[in-house]
Design a protein around this motif. Structure first.
Motif, PDB file in Angstrom:
ATOM      1  N   ILE A   1       0.719  -0.757   0.389  1.00  0.00           N
ATOM      2  CA  ILE A   1       0.078   0.111  -0.304  1.00  0.00           C
ATOM      3  C   ILE A   1       0.998   1.486   0.085  1.00  0.00           C
ATOM      4  O   ILE A   1       1.459   1.688   0.732  1.00  0.00           O
ATOM      5  N   ASN A   2       1.449   1.945  -1.115  1.00  0.00           N
ATOM      6  CA  ASN A   2       1.928   3.158  -1.373  1.00  0.00           C
ATOM      7  C   ASN A   2       0.606   4.372  -0.822  1.00  0.00           C
ATOM      8  O   ASN A   2      -0.337   4.775  -0.862  1.00  0.00           O
ATOM      9  N   GLY A   3       1.539   5.441  -0.414  1.00  0.00           N
ATOM     10  CA  GLY A   3       0.619   7.077  -0.036  1.00  0.00           C
ATOM     11  C   GLY A   3       0.288   7.386   1.322  1.00  0.00           C
ATOM     12  O   GLY A   3      -0.500   8.056   1.363  1.00  0.00           O
ATOM     13  N   LEU A   4       0.522   6.548   1.786  1.00  0.00           N
ATOM     14  CA  LEU A   4      -0.070   6.333   3.057  1.00  0.00           C
ATOM     15  C   LEU A   4       0.450   7.861   3.778  1.00  0.00           C
ATOM     16  O   LEU A   4       0.420   8.535   4.848  1.00  0.00           O
ATOM     17  N   ASP A   5       1.598   8.256   3.786  1.00  0.00           N
ATOM     18  CA  ASP A   5       2.734   8.551   4.414  1.00  0.00           C
ATOM     19  C   ASP A   5       2.481   9.928   3.971  1.00  0.00           C
ATOM     20  O   ASP A   5       2.907  11.146   3.865  1.00  0.00           O
TER      21      ASP A   5
END
Ligand code: GLY
Length: 420
Positions: A347-351
């Motif tokens: 999962i990308n984009g959480l940061d």
């Protein structure tokens, strides 16, 4: 104070997030926790359904207060052993947790308390259950008596589906939970969730919410643990809340106390509202997931004070300070859920998402691996936002969802549709 939360879902991430806002919390451990919880608190690997293991852990770590998230440790008697050992705990005893762990127990309590609910019958053999279905007709509801991770209820719109559910349950689809079944009349209306705290004597309402149980938009597809929620639920008008308290919840609490098994903890009443009247669908003896994420976003730091007041038996002095706000949570699940799904997608984009007092991504089935967050469960994230209106909360939550890059995940696009 040193606090331990038991559980590993989005509910426990939201509880941890709220507890940490309260200056009374010096140290927070969550067992077993998940990758999101690990970013804000200590996580500990622990068999949370083993009462003696939990007790030992609490002694070794000088724990002052324990909050039990899911139903399984409650039904296993974790609270009983902790209380016997002198710990302060938020959650019901094993006997009181029967309100969730046994559907027939709840129906008996409702009968004794004269609480409005659907007519019912219980069976331990398939043939009389099938005869009852043929005699009563569909639609009809078939429930495995015991805990079945939210999957043991079949709302059958035709007799064939109900008969198949009986065969599945008695063939062991839900293990021991299906050794007894409860068959209920179908109830029409709008479903809502009502949450109260009880210290065994006093009852304090702490909020309303509405869940979205079906997997897909338009309330289509199979039942899930919940694909999104919002709080408050407008259908729970002050009059319906009062009727629910007077006719359902307080008589239930009185009956539990009369039997010598008073209920202490959070009681989550699943209700069906029709023609301005609430009837009980089921009780849960814990916060709902994902309802808890929306509730915690609204309660914030006071959630800990309320749970402490509940555990210490002084709810008569407690008050909920409500802001005139709304919260909405959108669940992101792995494609395939609630059926089979792949584990391990990144999962990308959480940061890039800011985490504030009015927007949070609560984690459920996540693991940190090689510097990435990976999906290891069915329900994986609960993207939650608060706003002055439900529309504002919804728009904010979906704006956050739009920034998450996870092709293997899906969510409903219509959370909040009834209220909006
Ligand atoms: N969201 C429903 C439940 O927690 O049982």
């Amino acid at each position: 104070m040193n606090i331990l939360i038991l559980g590993s879902g989005g509910r426990e991430h939201a509880l941890a997030w709220a507890v940490l806002q309260n200056p009374k919390c010096d140290r927070l451990i969550v067992a077993p926790g998940n990758a999101g919880i690990d970013q804000i608190a200590e996580c500990a690997s622990l068999d949370v359904e083993n009462p003696s293991t939990v007790c030992e852990f609490c002694s070794e770590n000088s724990i002052d207060f324990i909050i039990v998230g899911p139903e399984a440790p409650l039904a296993a008697g974790v609270v009983d052993m902790l209380k016997d050992a002198g710990f302060l705990v938020f959650g019901p005893t094993q006997a009181a947790a029967q309100l969730e762990a046994s559907k027939s127990f709840t129906k008996e309590i409702c009968d004794a308390a004269k609480a409005p609910t659907a007519a019912w019958a219980r069976f331990t053999e398939a043939d009389p259950a099938k005869a009852y279905i043929r005699q009563t007709g569909a639609p009809i509801v078939v429930k495995a008596d015991g805990l079945a991770a939210g999957k043991g209820v079949v709302v059958a719109m035709d007799e064939e589906t109900a008969i198949r559910a009986i065969d599945d349950m008695f063939d062991g689809a839900f293990g021991r939970a299906g050794a007894e079944v409860v068959i209920e009349d179908f109830m029409d209306g709008e479903e809502a969730s009502f949450f109260v705290l009880s210290d065994g004597t006093n009852v304090l309402p702490i909020g309303t919410a509405q869940d979205h149980k079906r997997a897909f938009d338009g309330d289509d597809g199979p039942n899930t643990g919940g694909m999104g929620a919002y709080s408050p639920a407008p259908v729970m008008s002050p009059a319906i809340q009062q009727q629910t308290l007077d006719q359902i919840i307080k008589p239930t609490m009185d009956e539990m106390a009369r039997r010598g098994t008073p209920f202490e903890g959070v009681l989550f009443a699943g209700l069906m509202i029709e023609d301005g009247q609430a009837r009980l669908v089921e009780y849960n003896v814990r916060f709902g997931d994902p309802e808890c994420q929306a509730l915690m976003m609204r309660l914030g730091a006071q959630a800990l004070d309320l749970m402490l007041a509940c555990a210490e038996g002084r709810l008569d002095q407690a008050r909920v300070n409500w802001a005139d706000d709304h919260a909405l949570t959108v669940v992101l699940a792995t494609r395939g859920y609630p059926g089979a799904y792949e584990k391990g997608s990144v999962i990308n984009g959480l940061d890039t998402l800011p985490e504030t007092s009015s927007q949070m991504v609560f984690h459920a089935g996540t693991t940190a691996k090689g510097g990435h967050i990976t999906a290891t469960g069915g329900r994986v994230l609960a993207v939650t936002a608060r706003g002055a209106s439900l529309k504002e909360a919804r728009d904010q939550a979906y704006a956050m969802v739009g920034q998450i890059d996870w092709p293997e995940g899906f969510c409903r696009k219509d959370i909040g549709w009834r209220a909006l």
